[in-house]
Design an enzyme around this catalytic site. Structure first.
Site, PDB file in Angstrom:
ATOM      1  N   SER A 148      29.064  35.722  18.067  1.00 18.83           N
ATOM      2  CA  SER A 148      30.335  35.834  18.773  1.00 18.83           C
ATOM      3  C   SER A 148      30.169  35.249  20.169  1.00 18.83           C
ATOM      4  CB  SER A 148      30.769  37.304  18.873  1.00 18.83           C
ATOM      5  OG  SER A 148      29.869  38.025  19.702  1.00 18.83           O
ATOM      6  N   LYS A 149      31.260  35.246  20.932  1.00 11.69           N
ATOM      7  CA  LYS A 149      31.221  34.670  22.274  1.00 11.69           C
ATOM      8  C   LYS A 149      30.235  35.390  23.192  1.00 11.69           C
ATOM      9  CE  LYS A 149      35.890  32.762  22.358  1.00 11.69           C
ATOM     10  NZ  LYS A 149      37.212  32.786  23.021  1.00 11.69           N
ATOM     11  N   ARG A 150      29.993  36.668  22.922  1.00 13.84           N
ATOM     12  CA  ARG A 150      29.081  37.400  23.811  1.00 13.84           C
ATOM     13  C   ARG A 150      27.646  36.915  23.682  1.00 13.84           C
ATOM     14  NH1 ARG A 150      26.436  41.592  21.031  1.00 13.84           N
ATOM     15  NH2 ARG A 150      27.220  41.955  18.920  1.00 13.84           N
ATOM     16  N   GLY A 159      26.968  33.812  23.791  1.00  6.71           N
ATOM     17  CA  GLY A 159      26.949  32.511  24.441  1.00  6.71           C
ATOM     18  C   GLY A 159      27.489  31.397  23.575  1.00  6.71           C
TER      19      GLY A 159
END
Length: 476
Positions: free
Chosen positions: A253-255, A257
């Site tokens: 996911s975006k968390r 990176g």
């Protein structure tokens, strides 16, 4: 005679191209280029509510930035178009009606409310949630009467009571037992095809020989096999690549990176580095090698070397790969990439945008760059004069001021030849006159010029700044 390989990347234009989609496109592209096959780009825009032209434009732009070119598709055309599903609606309707006429599919007039009620009853009675076949045996006259009366009917496929399997190139044999799915809708009552039907029709008509996609699509394969069988078409070979996980082994996911390909471009990554990184997320040549150029990837790639184990997205590794590719890029090629970065960082110095000046700058900073965007701060460290702020640096300058070092440097720099031999002679003579050498000679000079103890090669720094600017900073 072996069929020519035909593979496809079929994104939905409901957002930007992200890591997973880019990797799927790359694997298909590498396979096509390795085998001399065709790579087809098809836009699956049947989700009218979420598909946008902006997303289509972004997908095409990002693929071009990655240098993943397609042989057929948008902007290219081809013999099997249209390549937008939104322009293929009549094809899907025609193919669905062919199955109805062959007795392999049928009209279903059950409303959404009725289907939901059936589902709730089945759940309460712990029965199968498959469609109960209410409309499976309607007579042709009854179907005709209801259609002529204006009733909206979906089309369902008659699912045979049999087992199915594939010999997946990555997962080996995958089996589905009879009864796994019930009669499913292939064309909705509004005329829109469901995903699995549109995909299968398109792959069959476009003569796709191999479907390389992510593991999460494995669940779609059974329905697609049933549709292929209904049309009497041999399915393509399937290769379901591994999932991509974050460093903590959870779904990417975006968390972690992970972001859109376009964002990587904006952050200063090279397409060559991102391609190298993506290739290693689920593929391995069979050794410990990690650094590849694109031609080397094409040469080494084998669909049989796709891995079952999940790929782990490691932003630090991506940065490391990017630094390697960037530092090994010929300065003449890197010039065009850093020019807009320098222009934005130092708009007051247009003379720096000349190719000769940028090449000289790269000779000093390229070895310390990890991202293209690093050129901004590294250039500012050279061209923007500043005073040192840390106590150690201030003390070094104060000690140097107790000697005639700076006066000597000014004197010799005013008259020396402005080249490497001239700089070195001027610095050595100044050191002798001031009675200093080594660190006590070079560190004060660097601090006076840049405000920092470390940085570019000192001779290169003098060359970049020029005599007038060097003297100005020494006299300050």
């Amino acid at each position: 005679m072996t069929k020519q390989v035909r593979v496809r990347f079929a994104p939905s234009p409901t957002g930007y191209l992200h890591v997973g989609g880019a990797r799927t496109a790359l694997f298909n592209w590498l396979f096509a280029r390795k085998t001399g096959g065709k790579f087809i780009l098809r836009i699956e825009d049947t989700d009218l509510a979420r598909s946008t032209q902006e997303s289509v434009d972004g997908l095409l732009r990002d693929l071009k930035w990655l240098n993943i070119d397609w042989d057929e598709g948008p902007e290219k055309g081809g013999d099997y178009g249209p390549y937008f599903q939104g322009e293929r609606q009549e094809i899907y309707k025609k193919k669905a009606l062919e199955l109805v006429e062959a007795g392999l599919a049928y009209y279903c007039f059950c409303t959404d409310e009725e289907l939901e009620a059936k589902k709730q009853i089945a759940e309460a009675e712990h029965k199968s949630l498959h469609y109960d076949g209410t409309c499976r045996n309607l007579s042709s006259d009854e179907v005709k009467r209801r259609l002529e009366a204006g009733e909206q009917g979906a089309i369902r496929l008659r699912v045979p009571d049999k087992d199915y399997f594939i010999d997946d190139i990555v997962r080996d044999r995958v089996e589905w037992k009879a009864g796994n799915v019930g009669d499913f809708i292939i064309l909705r009552s509004n005329g829109m095809p469901v995903y699995n039907f549109a995909v299968t029709v398109d792959d069959a008509l476009m003569k796709i020989t191999h479907v390389i996609r992510a593991e999460e699509h494995l669940s779609n394969t059974l329905r697609q096999l049933i549709i292929y069988e209904a049309f009497g078409v041999e399915p393509p070979k399937f290769a379901h690549a591994s999932l991509i996980l974050g460093a903590d082994k959870s779904k990417l996911s975006k968390r972690h990176g992970a972001t859109s390909v376009g964002q990587y471009a904006e952050e200063g990554f090279l397409p060559e580095a991102l391609v190298n990184f993506l290739a290693l997320l689920g593929w391995n040549e069979g050794n410990d090698r990690e650094i590849y150029t694109v031609p080397e990837l094409i040469e080494a790639f084998s669909i049989e070397r796709l891995t079952k184990a999940p790929g782990v997205f490691d932003k630090e590794k991506l940065l490391w790969l990017n630094g390697h590719h960037l530092r090994n890029m010929p300065p003449e090629k890197l010039v065009d990439l850093i020019r807009p970065v320098i222009q934005a960082a130092l708009p007051e110095k247009p003379e720096l945008l000349e190719t000769e000046m940028l090449v000289k700058l790269l000779e000093q900073i390229q070895v310390r760059m990890t991202l293209v965007s690093d050129a901004a701060d590294l250039a500012k460290a050279i061209y923007v004069s500043k005073e040192p702020e840390d106590e150690e640096s201030i003390n070094i300058l104060e000690e140097a001021k107790k000697t005639p070092l700076f006066d000597s440097l000014i004197k010799h720099f005013e008259t020396c030849e402005w080249n490497k031999d001239g700089y070195n002679t001027a610095i050595k003579e100044s050191g002798k006159e001031a009675g200093v050498k080594g660190k006590n000679l070079y560190m004060p000079l660097r601090l006076k010029l840049t405000g920092e103890q470390h940085g570019s090669d000192l001779v290169g720094l003098l060359d970049l700044l020029g005599r007038e600017e060097v003297l100005k900073r020494l006299k300050k």
